[in-house]
Design a protein around this motif. Structure first.
Motif, PDB file in Angstrom:
ATOM      1  N   VAL A 112       0.846  -1.198   0.000  1.00 28.68           N
ATOM      2  CA  VAL A 112       0.000   0.000   0.000  1.00 28.68           C
ATOM      3  C   VAL A 112       0.882   1.250   0.000  1.00 28.68           C
ATOM      4  O   VAL A 112       0.649   2.193  -0.765  1.00 28.68           O
ATOM      5  CB  VAL A 112      -0.965   0.001   1.209  1.00 28.68           C
ATOM      6  CG1 VAL A 112      -1.664   1.341   1.351  1.00 28.68           C
ATOM      7  CG2 VAL A 112      -1.979  -1.116   1.079  1.00 28.68           C
ATOM      8  N   PHE A 113       1.913   1.259   0.837  1.00 28.58           N
ATOM      9  CA  PHE A 113       2.803   2.411   0.914  1.00 28.58           C
ATOM     10  C   PHE A 113       3.521   2.647  -0.413  1.00 28.58           C
ATOM     11  O   PHE A 113       3.566   3.779  -0.919  1.00 28.58           O
ATOM     12  CB  PHE A 113       3.826   2.220   2.049  1.00 28.58           C
ATOM     13  CG  PHE A 113       4.867   3.294   2.087  1.00 28.58           C
ATOM     14  CD1 PHE A 113       4.556   4.555   2.576  1.00 28.58           C
ATOM     15  CD2 PHE A 113       6.152   3.053   1.622  1.00 28.58           C
ATOM     16  CE1 PHE A 113       5.510   5.565   2.596  1.00 28.58           C
ATOM     17  CE2 PHE A 113       7.114   4.051   1.644  1.00 28.58           C
ATOM     18  CZ  PHE A 113       6.786   5.307   2.125  1.00 28.58           C
ATOM     19  N   LEU A 114       4.087   1.591  -1.003  1.00 28.95           N
ATOM     20  CA  LEU A 114       4.825   1.749  -2.252  1.00 28.95           C
ATOM     21  C   LEU A 114       3.914   2.138  -3.411  1.00 28.95           C
ATOM     22  O   LEU A 114       4.296   2.941  -4.270  1.00 28.95           O
ATOM     23  CB  LEU A 114       5.585   0.466  -2.591  1.00 28.95           C
ATOM     24  CG  LEU A 114       6.789   0.160  -1.720  1.00 28.95           C
ATOM     25  CD1 LEU A 114       7.394  -1.191  -2.090  1.00 28.95           C
ATOM     26  CD2 LEU A 114       7.841   1.255  -1.829  1.00 28.95           C
ATOM     27  N   ALA A 115       2.712   1.589  -3.461  1.00 23.46           N
ATOM     28  CA  ALA A 115       1.770   1.957  -4.523  1.00 23.46           C
ATOM     29  C   ALA A 115       1.338   3.419  -4.384  1.00 23.46           C
ATOM     30  O   ALA A 115       1.219   4.134  -5.388  1.00 23.46           O
ATOM     31  CB  ALA A 115       0.563   1.034  -4.503  1.00 23.46           C
ATOM     32  N   ALA A 116       1.128   3.875  -3.158  1.00 26.21           N
ATOM     33  CA  ALA A 116       0.774   5.286  -2.944  1.00 26.21           C
ATOM     34  C   ALA A 116       1.936   6.201  -3.325  1.00 26.21           C
ATOM     35  O   ALA A 116       1.737   7.248  -3.962  1.00 26.21           O
ATOM     36  CB  ALA A 116       0.375   5.512  -1.488  1.00 26.21           C
ATOM     37  N   LEU A 117       3.146   5.811  -2.951  1.00 29.43           N
ATOM     38  CA  LEU A 117       4.326   6.590  -3.316  1.00 29.43           C
ATOM     39  C   LEU A 117       4.504   6.620  -4.833  1.00 29.43           C
ATOM     40  O   LEU A 117       4.771   7.677  -5.421  1.00 29.43           O
ATOM     41  CB  LEU A 117       5.565   6.000  -2.643  1.00 29.43           C
ATOM     42  CG  LEU A 117       6.888   6.720  -2.888  1.00 29.43           C
ATOM     43  CD1 LEU A 117       6.848   8.141  -2.334  1.00 29.43           C
ATOM     44  CD2 LEU A 117       8.031   5.931  -2.261  1.00 29.43           C
ATOM     45  N   SER A 118       4.314   5.486  -5.477  1.00 29.97           N
ATOM     46  CA  SER A 118       4.419   5.414  -6.934  1.00 29.97           C
ATOM     47  C   SER A 118       3.365   6.288  -7.604  1.00 29.97           C
ATOM     48  O   SER A 118       3.652   6.961  -8.597  1.00 29.97           O
ATOM     49  CB  SER A 118       4.271   3.966  -7.391  1.00 29.97           C
ATOM     50  OG  SER A 118       4.188   3.892  -8.788  1.00 29.97           O
ATOM     51  N   LEU A 119       2.155   6.299  -7.063  1.00 25.23           N
ATOM     52  CA  LEU A 119       1.089   7.115  -7.626  1.00 25.23           C
ATOM     53  C   LEU A 119       1.472   8.592  -7.608  1.00 25.23           C
ATOM     54  O   LEU A 119       1.313   9.303  -8.606  1.00 25.23           O
ATOM     55  CB  LEU A 119      -0.198   6.875  -6.832  1.00 25.23           C
ATOM     56  CG  LEU A 119      -1.481   7.300  -7.506  1.00 25.23           C
ATOM     57  CD1 LEU A 119      -2.574   6.302  -7.164  1.00 25.23           C
ATOM     58  CD2 LEU A 119      -1.905   8.659  -7.089  1.00 25.23           C
ATOM     59  N   VAL A 120       2.006   9.059  -6.492  1.00 26.82           N
ATOM     60  CA  VAL A 120       2.413  10.463  -6.376  1.00 26.82           C
ATOM     61  C   VAL A 120       3.577  10.761  -7.321  1.00 26.82           C
ATOM     62  O   VAL A 120       3.587  11.779  -8.025  1.00 26.82           O
ATOM     63  CB  VAL A 120       2.778  10.807  -4.916  1.00 26.82           C
ATOM     64  CG1 VAL A 120       3.413  12.172  -4.814  1.00 26.82           C
ATOM     65  CG2 VAL A 120       1.541  10.729  -4.030  1.00 26.82           C
TER      66      VAL A 120
END
Length: 161
Positions: A112-120
């Motif tokens: 979840v953290f990496l996907a959110a970071l990737s999205l930004v």
């Protein structure tokens, strides 16, 4: 008429109505070693997305002509800098996707953290390549949704694990 019920297996509608639960058969509950469909979906997407991010990073580090040259931009970073960011995030995402497929619990929160970071980061990378970051942002949203919405069977029914 005889007072004894017929012997043997029940036949017809009565027999099938008693043997199947109301509403039809239910899917099997995941056991302790089984992954839910959402976790597998997120794991495969993270693994593939991580590999593609590594390729995206390599193309940026090599300063290939794949990416547009932009003028002044608020979040401007050299193409090599963006390449290293994508490369590092891609390796972490691929490793987390593989861990999700192996059933590691810590990988759900990390995913979840990496996907959110990737999205930004993909949003910030939009001026360099307008179409690809939008596709990756959609994939990241699917990963976040499937990791956050999936619940274990016992937790969903209110029973202790």
């Amino acid at each position: 008429m005889s007072a004894h019920p017929p012997a043997g297996d029940p036949h017809g509608e009565i027999g099938s109505a008693w043997s199947a639960p109301r509403g039809g058969p239910r899917p099997p509950e995941p056991g302790p070693g089984r992954l839910g469909d959402g976790i597998v979906f997120a794991g495969v997407l993270m693994l593939c997305g991580g590999v593609l991010a590594v390729l995206e990073g390599v193309a940026a580090i090599a300063e290939d002509d794949v990416y547009a040259r932009i003028g002044s931009y608020v979040y401007e970073l050299s193409l090599t800098g963006w390449g290293w960011i994508h490369l590092a995030l891609g390796v972490l995402a691929a490793a987390t996707g593989a861990a999700l497929l192996r059933g590691m619990t810590w990988a759900r929160f990390t995913g979840v953290f990496l996907a959110a970071l990737s999205l930004v980061l993909q949003f910030l990378f939009l001026p360099y390549e307008p179409l690809w970051p939008v596709v990756v942002m959609a994939i990241d949203a699917f990963v976040i949704w499937s990791l956050v919405s999936w619940q274990e069977r016992g937790a969903a029914q209110g029973t202790p694990r």
